[in-house]
Design a protein around this motif. Sequence first.
Motif, PDB file in Angstrom:
ATOM      1  N   LEU A   1      -5.699 -18.270   4.838  1.00 22.81           N
ATOM      2  CA  LEU A   1      -5.291 -19.648   5.114  1.00 22.81           C
ATOM      3  C   LEU A   1      -4.155 -19.733   6.127  1.00 22.81           C
ATOM      4  O   LEU A   1      -3.476 -20.759   6.193  1.00 22.81           O
ATOM      5  N   ARG A   2      -3.945 -18.683   6.907  1.00 25.59           N
ATOM      6  CA  ARG A   2      -2.768 -18.667   7.778  1.00 25.59           C
ATOM      7  C   ARG A   2      -2.805 -19.773   8.836  1.00 25.59           C
ATOM      8  O   ARG A   2      -1.768 -20.164   9.361  1.00 25.59           O
ATOM      9  N   HIS A  20       2.153 -19.104   0.214  1.00 24.28           N
ATOM     10  CA  HIS A  20       1.490 -17.919  -0.333  1.00 24.28           C
ATOM     11  C   HIS A  20       2.190 -16.639   0.120  1.00 24.28           C
ATOM     12  O   HIS A  20       2.254 -15.670  -0.645  1.00 24.28           O
ATOM     13  N   HIS A  77      -2.920 -15.699   1.848  1.00 21.89           N
ATOM     14  CA  HIS A  77      -2.148 -16.144   3.022  1.00 21.89           C
ATOM     15  C   HIS A  77      -2.881 -15.796   4.311  1.00 21.89           C
ATOM     16  O   HIS A  77      -2.936 -16.613   5.241  1.00 21.89           O
ATOM     17  N   ASP A 107      -6.469 -31.203   7.518  1.00 16.23           N
ATOM     18  CA  ASP A 107      -6.281 -29.762   7.435  1.00 16.23           C
ATOM     19  C   ASP A 107      -7.368 -29.079   8.256  1.00 16.23           C
ATOM     20  O   ASP A 107      -8.540 -29.432   8.150  1.00 16.23           O
ATOM     21  N   ALA A 161       0.831 -22.575   4.688  1.00 12.54           N
ATOM     22  CA  ALA A 161       0.329 -21.264   4.277  1.00 12.54           C
ATOM     23  C   ALA A 161       1.458 -20.305   3.929  1.00 12.54           C
ATOM     24  O   ALA A 161       1.250 -19.328   3.204  1.00 12.54           O
ATOM     25  N   SER A 162       2.659 -20.579   4.406  1.00 10.99           N
ATOM     26  CA  SER A 162       3.794 -19.698   4.112  1.00 10.99           C
ATOM     27  C   SER A 162       4.151 -19.688   2.637  1.00 10.99           C
ATOM     28  O   SER A 162       4.817 -18.761   2.172  1.00 10.99           O
ATOM     29  N   ARG A 171       0.287 -30.635  -0.937  1.00  6.86           N
ATOM     30  CA  ARG A 171      -1.128 -30.560  -0.575  1.00  6.86           C
ATOM     31  C   ARG A 171      -1.886 -31.788  -1.077  1.00  6.86           C
ATOM     32  O   ARG A 171      -2.743 -32.333  -0.374  1.00  6.86           O
TER      33      ARG A 171
END
Length: 244
Positions: A182-183, A191, A179, A57, A188-189, A238
């Motif tokens: 963490l975009r 969120h 979001h 990540d 991230a979508s 995750r």
Amino acid sequence: MSGSSDPATPGDPETPTDPVDGEPALVDREPVDGDPVDGDPAPGRFESGPEGTDSVDPVLTGDQLRSMGRWMFARGLLGFAFGMATVFWPRDILANATQLTLGVQTVDWVIIAYLALSAVLLVLAARRAPQPVRTALLGQAVVVVPAVVFLLIADTPPQLRAAVCIWAILHGALELWIHRTLRAAPMASDHLIAAACHLLLGVILAFGSDMGALTIFGFAGAAVVIASVLYMVGGYSRVARARA
């Protein structure tokens, strides 16, 4: 001609040539400033984050990603249980079986139980989250407090609707903050969609002036279930990604 100053040709012994096409071969030279060296990222490639960041990540470390996934999954389970309660909770029958209702006090206590447990999970999740996400998670836990207070004093459907509406809008806005933070991270979508569910719930309740307690209960359950399914799937993904 002997003594000529012409540059060496590919056939001259001073200039090494490529055996395939006869072109001058590259020779070793001392590196100069600006030359890429081994281990440097290629131009345009995403550079790794701070020290300790796993390659799985670009934003979160492996431990943070694993912890975030576990708490997301736990929040998803809680929200899914709340959504199922809104579906199967016994209704009060008025004149006949097609006319159902639910008392405001009953809806108050069920929503209060969900929000209180959700706040506990949010605080626990914030302990291992990175700083910007931690702030947003703690904010989501804090906005539960006025919502619970308003629900405790809500005796009519409009009061119930106002309490749930304000909580949904604030919760959704903070989810958008997560979001945005963490975009750059995968998934991230999740969120973003969860934020949209809560914001849409707030908008529906804001304009639903004729809603009864049962209708408010149903809309809240539907929005939370959709977000919770995303939380469960995203949380499991995750954790699996952190193990990769």
